[in-house]
Scaffold this active site. Sequence first.
Site, PDB file in Angstrom:
ATOM      1  N   LYS A  49      21.093  30.222 -16.864  1.00  0.00           N
ATOM      2  CA  LYS A  49      20.803  28.980 -17.570  1.00  0.00           C
ATOM      3  C   LYS A  49      19.315  28.988 -17.887  1.00  0.00           C
ATOM      4  O   LYS A  49      18.522  29.589 -17.155  1.00  0.00           O
ATOM      5  CB  LYS A  49      21.152  27.800 -16.649  1.00  0.00           C
ATOM      6  CG  LYS A  49      20.961  26.427 -17.263  1.00  0.00           C
ATOM      7  CD  LYS A  49      21.650  25.374 -16.383  1.00  0.00           C
ATOM      8  CE  LYS A  49      21.179  23.952 -16.711  1.00  0.00           C
ATOM      9  NZ  LYS A  49      21.485  23.515 -18.074  1.00  0.00           N
ATOM     10  N   ASN A 140      14.749  31.333 -25.351  1.00  0.00           N
ATOM     11  CA  ASN A 140      15.546  30.274 -25.974  1.00  0.00           C
ATOM     12  C   ASN A 140      14.602  29.480 -26.869  1.00  0.00           C
ATOM     13  O   ASN A 140      13.795  28.681 -26.379  1.00  0.00           O
ATOM     14  CB  ASN A 140      16.180  29.401 -24.878  1.00  0.00           C
ATOM     15  CG  ASN A 140      16.995  28.257 -25.456  1.00  0.00           C
ATOM     16  OD1 ASN A 140      17.024  28.056 -26.673  1.00  0.00           O
ATOM     17  ND2 ASN A 140      17.646  27.505 -24.593  1.00  0.00           N
ATOM     18  N   CYS A 143      17.345  25.488 -28.450  1.00  0.00           N
ATOM     19  CA  CYS A 143      18.110  24.385 -27.869  1.00  0.00           C
ATOM     20  C   CYS A 143      17.985  23.152 -28.763  1.00  0.00           C
ATOM     21  O   CYS A 143      16.872  22.689 -29.017  1.00  0.00           O
ATOM     22  CB  CYS A 143      17.610  24.042 -26.469  1.00  0.00           C
ATOM     23  SG  CYS A 143      18.450  22.584 -25.798  1.00  0.00           S
TER      24      CYS A 143
END
Lengths: 317, 299
Positions: A49, A140, A143
């Site tokens: 995650k 990332n 998001c």
Amino acid sequence: MVDLSVQLGPLRLDHPVINASGTMEIFELAETFGPHVLERPPVAAYVSKTVTLKPRAGNPPPRILETAGGMINAIGLSGPGLDVFVKEDLPRLLGLPCPLIISIGGFSTGEYEVIAGRLQEALEQLVGEGWIERAGLELNISCPNVHSGCASIGSDTHETGELVKTIRKRWPGLLVVKLTPNVADIAAVGRAAVSAGADAIAAVNTYKGLVVDRVSLRPYLGNITGGLSGPAIKPLALRSVYELFDAVEAPIIGMGGIATVEDVLEFMSCGALVVAVGSAGFRDPGLAGVLAHQLAVALDTRGLTRAGLLGLAHRPV
Amino acid sequence: MKDGSNDTIEEAHWASDYRMLGSVLNNEPQGLMARLEVEVPGWRSAEPGQFALLQAGSSRCFLARAVSVADEVGARVSFLIAPVGEGTRELCALNGGDMVWVVGPLGRGFDVDALVISRGRAVIVAGGAGVAPFPLLLARMARRHRALFSRPVGEGPGGPQASTLEVLVLLGFRDALQAEASTLLREVAALACESGLRCRVEVAIEDGLRGPAEKVTDLLIRHLRSGDRVAVCGPTPMAEAVWSICASKPDVRAWFSLETGMACGVGSCHGCLITLADGSDARVCKDGPVFLGEAVFGG
């Protein structure tokens, strides 16, 4: 049976099916299903995650809702933050028999840099020099559920290039950049990432969307908007992978609605070297392993090799 | 039924180490709910209050639905399901021989010992579809009670541990039709009585057509005594009312089975988060679905 192993930069994967970040908590699965989860993970590499610098509570509930052919979520990068990840999760994750890809998210270039630096130190300490073959990094920058940083970087080719360049200078291991599809030209962002030094592109993150509560006729999610995933987005994601395959030389980790082996074949045909299971893993946490097995059967049945399948959609019939 | 965007679940019945493929043995209407009895090869015994993710083998929904385990005999598992949305309607419409995907048992259930080993009474409070987890709870309480208090062979009456446990089952339904969902629980209660557990069932019906118009909270106000241990499942307004009744008596402990929208059921997606009374977050699927009343509602 077909050999499914694949080299993703310095990482060796037993097969080409992994998880999408934020959709699988492997230690939680082991608590529920038993130690075999950690001994024989269903994924060929485990993607964490997204780790943020500081602890984050995430978005107010409700955070998820099923939609036609998929689901929408607005979790908002909740998590205990970098310190806890390095101390508690990283040593355990390095005990997995498969490579680790650490997803990181930041609200500024500086935050990504700090996180990458700390992770590198920790990996050198925990594994030694060989860490590069054990662990990689996924930026990332996509998001849709946080209100600064992250996707605002990934929506801009220049900012993407600058961030990747900065991290590339200090991160010697596998560097994956996960793209948002909420842009006019995803291939341009992919090109910027690869020319700044990304080793691989992950595409796509969720599509920004909104659901309305049927009773109140107000937005259902606590965050108002969320990220759409599941089979509903598959044709959109396939288009992105197809365009990226033409635009960049780097390997592509394809995802977006993968639920069956047919989906895996389609993503590979469009150009994905590796595929990731996301929200379909919520209804079967073992799906990645099932798909890997079915992929071997499907390739065998069709008389195809993985090399022959990769990018097949781009070649004339 | 298949189109390009749908998955091909019907063609690919591949069970994993995580998701099992069950087959429906029986589907019996219980008022507005369905009692779905499923043979689940590989099923591990559930704690009462645990749930499973269920999805019809030919489902048109993307996600599975979290459903309480109502009863189990080996790998024959019963679920009491209210048809509240598309996924649960599909499950309620299944017939004998149909396939159903099962992930579970999941979550933390009720603490049977805390309910059985108590100086006070054990009180089960259920509203509507909240009856679902309680047949299994009552069966396990009866089993545990038997193990703890049955006299060894040859020992006379009044053995070393005489049980004082009494179980009071208080149920609330909107109307007589909905009240038929208590059929399985009544069967289990009758068996529990036969096995020596003192057990009484009272039902409140809100519409007042065949008796007094009452809510389950009226029954609870009438019966609750200090020292009681309470297991609760039902709609949020009912649960809140039950908590305020429990909190008004000294030395009452109450456990609540909560329901939220869920995607993964195993702690992966962080979608079913609730904020507890102390401000900390909890996932209903993994940290629950059963929580102590004070943890959820505060002191």
